[in-house]
Structures are given as structure tokens and as C-alpha cells.
Motif scaffolding. Structure first.
Motif, PDB file in Angstrom:
ATOM      1  N   ILE A 199       6.072 -22.343  -1.475  1.00 49.13           N
ATOM      2  CA  ILE A 199       5.532 -22.102  -2.815  1.00 49.13           C
ATOM      3  C   ILE A 199       4.026 -22.243  -2.684  1.00 49.13           C
ATOM      4  CG2 ILE A 199       5.369 -22.906  -5.198  1.00 49.13           C
ATOM      5  CD1 ILE A 199       8.235 -23.860  -4.944  1.00 49.13           C
ATOM      6  N   ARG A 200       3.315 -21.263  -3.210  1.00 50.18           N
ATOM      7  CA  ARG A 200       1.852 -21.243  -3.082  1.00 50.18           C
ATOM      8  C   ARG A 200       1.227 -20.878  -4.427  1.00 50.18           C
ATOM      9  NH1 ARG A 200       0.294 -17.530   1.570  1.00 50.18           N
ATOM     10  NH2 ARG A 200       0.882 -19.402   2.701  1.00 50.18           N
ATOM     11  N   VAL A 201       0.162 -21.588  -4.785  1.00 45.67           N
ATOM     12  CA  VAL A 201      -0.583 -21.300  -6.019  1.00 45.67           C
ATOM     13  C   VAL A 201      -2.063 -21.256  -5.678  1.00 45.67           C
ATOM     14  CG1 VAL A 201      -1.178 -22.115  -8.326  1.00 45.67           C
ATOM     15  CG2 VAL A 201       1.127 -22.455  -7.463  1.00 45.67           C
ATOM     16  N   ARG A 202      -2.718 -20.196  -6.110  1.00 48.22           N
ATOM     17  CA  ARG A 202      -4.170 -20.069  -5.974  1.00 48.22           C
ATOM     18  C   ARG A 202      -4.738 -19.939  -7.386  1.00 48.22           C
ATOM     19  NH1 ARG A 202      -2.762 -21.453  -1.453  1.00 48.22           N
ATOM     20  NH2 ARG A 202      -3.040 -20.227   0.413  1.00 48.22           N
ATOM     21  N   ASP A 203      -5.552 -20.904  -7.805  1.00 55.69           N
ATOM     22  CA  ASP A 203      -6.163 -20.883  -9.140  1.00 55.69           C
ATOM     23  C   ASP A 203      -7.663 -20.686  -9.034  1.00 55.69           C
ATOM     24  OD1 ASP A 203      -3.802 -21.357 -10.508  1.00 55.69           O
ATOM     25  OD2 ASP A 203      -4.135 -23.507 -10.700  1.00 55.69           O
ATOM     26  N   VAL A 204      -8.192 -19.827  -9.880  1.00 54.24           N
ATOM     27  CA  VAL A 204      -9.636 -19.662 -10.042  1.00 54.24           C
ATOM     28  C   VAL A 204      -9.916 -19.785 -11.538  1.00 54.24           C
ATOM     29  CG1 VAL A 204     -11.638 -18.150  -9.775  1.00 54.24           C
ATOM     30  CG2 VAL A 204      -9.819 -18.130  -8.051  1.00 54.24           C
TER      31      VAL A 204
END
Length: 108
Positions: free
Chosen positions: A21-26
Motif C-alpha cells: 500500500i502506497r500513498v503520495r501526498d502533495v
């Protein structure tokens, strides 16, 4: 958009069942009338076989966002925030700001 500012969350969520599971937040913030835009970047990730040891569920159903609404969506958002934070590559600063004039000059 709010009366005095702009706040944007751009999120990439990747779930490969039983793998990771991967999350990239900007996050982007600008206060109207100011000359600055701020950016914050966060990467979170966990291999599936490490979820339980991180105190997270390993049941695929708990991570399904496709049909989540209301309480289920809020529950998933809370889980995403508990994923272990990852180090960013050295060429990506976690916090940065840019002057509007500089941004306009780049586009000009």
C-alpha cells in the motif's frame, strides 16, 4: 478554495492486494494577497506482510476505497495516515515555497 486562502491536497493511492500500500501526498497552500505558495510532500508506504506489525489491518476489505462513502471513507483516510512515513529522495524537499513572481517568470 476558502475566502482567504487556497489549500489543495493531491493524493496518489496505490493498493496492490497482498503486496503493498502506497500513498503520495502533495499539499499546496496559498494565502490570497501573499506572494508565496507553500508545498508539503509526504510519502507513506507499507508492504502487505508488515501491516499487522505496524498495527494496521491486513484484510483487503478494510482498504477498499472504490465504494467507500461516509464512515467507511473516513476510516480509510485514518488508516492511510497511520502508514509508516518514508524518506523522500534527496532531490525532493519535503517542505518548500516559491515566490509568485518567480513562478510567473518561469511560465513567461
Amino acid at each position: 478554495v476558502m475566502p482567504k486562502c487556497l489549500f489543495v491536497l493531491c493524493r496518489l493511492f496505490v493498493r496492490v492486494d497482498y503486496v503493498t500500500i502506497r500513498v503520495r501526498d502533495v499539499r499546496v497552500y496559498h494565502r490570497f494577497g501573499s506572494k508565496e505558495i507553500f508545498r508539503d510532500i509526504t510519502w507513506r508506504e507499507c508492504r502487505w506482510d508488515n501491516l499487522v506489525s505496524c498495527g494496521l489491518p491486513d484484510d483487503v476489505g478494510r482498504w477498499r476505497v472504490e465504494d467507500a462513502t461516509g464512515e467507511a471513507a473516513a476510516s480509510i483516510q485514518a488508516l492511510l495516515g497511520r502508514l509508516p512515513e518514508q524518506s523522500l529522495p534527496t532531490d525532493i524537499p519535503s517542505h518548500s515555497k516559491i515566490e509568485l513572481e518567480e513562478l510567473i517568470a518561469r511560465e513567461g
